[in-house]
Each structure stands twice: as structure tokens, then as C-alpha cells.
Design a protein around this motif. Structure first.
Motif, mmCIF file in Angstrom:
data_model
loop_
_atom_site.group_PDB
_atom_site.id
_atom_site.type_symbol
_atom_site.label_atom_id
_atom_site.label_comp_id
_atom_site.label_asym_id
_atom_site.label_seq_id
_atom_site.Cartn_x
_atom_site.Cartn_y
_atom_site.Cartn_z
ATOM 1 N N ARG A 172 39.020 12.090 16.179
ATOM 2 C CA ARG A 172 38.605 11.722 17.524
ATOM 3 C C ARG A 172 39.777 11.816 18.495
ATOM 4 N N THR A 178 40.330 15.381 19.419
ATOM 5 C CA THR A 178 39.364 15.805 20.431
ATOM 6 C C THR A 178 39.796 15.351 21.813
ATOM 7 N N ALA A 179 40.185 14.073 21.902
ATOM 8 C CA ALA A 179 40.617 13.537 23.197
ATOM 9 C C ALA A 179 41.847 14.281 23.705
ATOM 10 N N ARG A 195 40.879 17.677 25.046
ATOM 11 C CA ARG A 195 40.234 17.593 26.354
ATOM 12 C C ARG A 195 41.251 17.300 27.449
ATOM 13 N N ASP A 197 24.311 15.916 17.951
ATOM 14 C CA ASP A 197 25.366 15.889 18.976
ATOM 15 C C ASP A 197 26.064 17.232 19.128
ATOM 16 N N GLU A 222 29.152 18.090 21.557
ATOM 17 C CA GLU A 222 28.856 17.609 22.903
ATOM 18 C C GLU A 222 30.117 17.131 23.609
ATOM 19 N N GLU A 223 31.026 16.506 22.880
ATOM 20 C CA GLU A 223 32.226 15.945 23.494
ATOM 21 C C GLU A 223 33.184 17.015 24.008
#
Length: 307
Positions: free
Chosen positions: A74, A77-78, A81, A151, A269-270
């Protein structure tokens, strides 16, 4: 729970060694050991079995490692982004697809994407296993079926059919089969029926093998099948997206083909707002459209169907 101790635990569990984890974290072995011991005391649990060759997670350690591994993904991913610039496309993009599509269609076209975004770093993972996108095993996938994972944002790119092809040299020497029964007089080149592949391809191979094929070459991916066909070894079962890039091949048994195979592009989706994902998605869609246009201009049947 102390986040720093969890970070150190994750590094130790991943490395299987206090020393190697310390090297990664730029900490001494004794400092790492103290943090692990403090974490075990706070949890009142033993997280590692110690032995001469390194460390092995206990059952409790496995549970905690599953949690820290999910946290790390996670965070990746952050981070991805956050690093996506509003103006530029750069950084690593992990793309997964099948060996055949990746090596025969996608990879030869990537030079155009690199010309547009020279700072992009693509990790192309070619395998039949479906990687877990929500768990960040890859950033984006191109698959020969609609993804079932939740998702995910998905886009149908095209349709593919498996058909029979041969080289002109092979056909001049051995003749052209007129009916499916005639395949018994030829060498068939196809994926091994036990190899992972789309059901449509396996179904067509089974249909052909039902005609007393006496000479057979099986390979575990379409790249190998293609090399056999180009080398004049026989008639191969291949996906029709090869029709443009390998125009020297001739289709045989035009009434024999697999059912339609849908091809989907999907990503979590994220990552909806990721510039790298958007750039790759748009590039692939543009290439599909251009490919179909060139096929129509040549007056051939469009093998990719409607998008």
C-alpha cells in the motif's frame, strides 16, 4: 504499535537474517536484534526461530509478516501516486501479460512509447499466471479474459481468435490442406495441451488432434510455435494478431478457428490517476486502433473485432 519496529521486523523477515536486514536499513546487527526483541516482548510472542543458517518465521511471525507485506504494498502505491508528476511520465511501470502477446505483439511496439516518454522504466512480466493487481504484484495487466478481481478498472481492448498458419515454403513442399481431415497428412505445431493457455486455443488444438495427426510438435508458448512455423516445420495454431507483423505467413483451413477470445487491460482503482498508467493505457489503445486500420487498408478481415 511502533511503526519503526514493524519496519525493522519486515526487513528481517524479508531477508531472513539480522545482518542482511541491518545492511539494508544501515543499522548494526545488535541494533536490529534489540528492536526485534522489544517487538516480541510488546506482543508477548516469539516471531522468529533462530538457527545456524538464519531466521525462520514462527506462525505468529507469519501473521505479522502478511500484515507488514500488505502495508508495504500500500505504501508503494501511495509513493507511486505521489511521484506521478502532473506534467511528466517517469518511473517504474510493472506490466504483466501472457508470454505470447507480450513477446509477439506488445514488446515490438514499445519503442514508440519510449520515444514519447524516455524516462519511463517498464518491467514487462510475461507469464500465464494471473498476478494479483490489488496486492501490487503488477501495476497493469493485459489478459485474455476479463479479470475477476475486485477494485479493478478494466477496458476491453480487442478480440482474438486462434487460427492455422503455415509458411509458403512449407505449403509448396507439402501442399495445402483443404479440409480439417487433411491435417492428418501434415505436421501440426501447437501449444502443449497441458500447458497453461486460453480455453479457446486448447479447444481448437483438441479439435485438430481429433483428426489422426501423425506428426506433432508441441511448445509451451506461442513464441515457440511461431518459430516452428517460420522454420517451415508444419502448420501452426497461432493467434490472429500476428497477421500484420508476420505477413509472410499464409492462413490455411480458413473455416477452422477458435471461438472469440476477449482481451482486457486492467489496473487497480487506486491507480486511476497515475500518469504512467494513463500513458500506457492510451498507448496500447492507439496501437490497437492503428493495427486494425492497417489490416482494413490491406483489405483483410479485421482479426481484432470491435473495441
Amino acid at each position: 504499535m511502533d511503526w519503526d519496529k514493524l519496519r525493522i521486523f519486515h526487513a528481517v523477515a524479508d531477508a531472513g537474517s539480522l545482518t542482511h536486514a541491518g545492511d539494508t536499513l544501515h543499522l548494526s546487527q545488535s541494533a536490529v536484534s534489540r528492536q526485534i526483541r522489544a517487538l516480541e516482548e510488546s506482543l508477548n510472542a516469539t516471531l522468529f526461530h533462530r538457527h545456524a543458517r538464519g531466521l525462520i518465521l514462527t506462525e505468529q511471525g507469519e501473521l505479522l509478516f502478511d500484515a507488514t507485506r500488505a502495508m508495504a504494498k500500500r505504501l508503494d502505491t501511495a509513493t507511486a501516486r505521489i511521484k506521478d508528476s502532473e506534467e511528466e511520465v517517469f518511473g517504474e511501470l510493472r506490466v504483466t501479460t501472457t508470454t505470447g502477446f507480450g513477446s509477439l505483439w506488445l514488446a515490438p511496439r514499445l519503442s514508440k512509447l519510449y520515444e514519447r516518454y524516455p524516462d519511463l522504466k517498464i518491467d514487462l512480466m510475461l507469464e500465464e499466471r494471473v498476478l494479483d493487481l490489488p496486492m501490487r504484484e503488477a501495476d497493469v495487466a493485459i489478459r485474455m479474459k476479463e479479470p475477476s478481481q475486485a477494485d479493478l478498472i478494466r477496458k476491453r481492448l480487442m478480440s482474438v481468435r486462434m487460427r492455422c498458419y503455415a509458411s509458403p515454403e512449407y505449403l509448396r513442399e507439402h501442399g495445402t490442406p483443404e479440409r480439417i481431415e487433411d491435417i492428418s497428412s501434415h505436421r501440426l505445431i501447437c501449444q502443449n495441451p497441458n500447458a497453461p493457455q486460453v480455453a479457446a486455443g486448447a479447444g481448437l488444438v483438441a479439435r485438430l488432434l481429433g483428426n489422426d495427426v501423425r506428426s506433432l510438435l508441441t511448445v509451451n508458448n506461442y513464441f515457440g510455435v511461431l518459430q516452428g512455423v517460420i522454420s517451415n516445420l508444419g502448420i501452426g495454431v497461432l493467434p490472429d494478431y500476428l497477421i500484420e507483423d508476420f505477413a509472410q505467413l499464409e492462413r490455411v483451413l480458413p473455416d477452422v478457428e477458435s471461438v472469440e477470445v476477449p482481451v482486457f487491460l486492467a489496473f487497480p482503482e487506486e491507480l486511476r490517476h497515475s500518469k504512467r498508467i494513463t500513458a500506457f493505457r492510451d498507448f496500447v489503445q492507439e496501437e490497437v486502433i492503428a493495427h486494425r486500420r492497417r489490416i482494413r487498408e490491406r483489405g483483410e478481415q479485421d482479426p481484432m473485432g470491435a473495441t
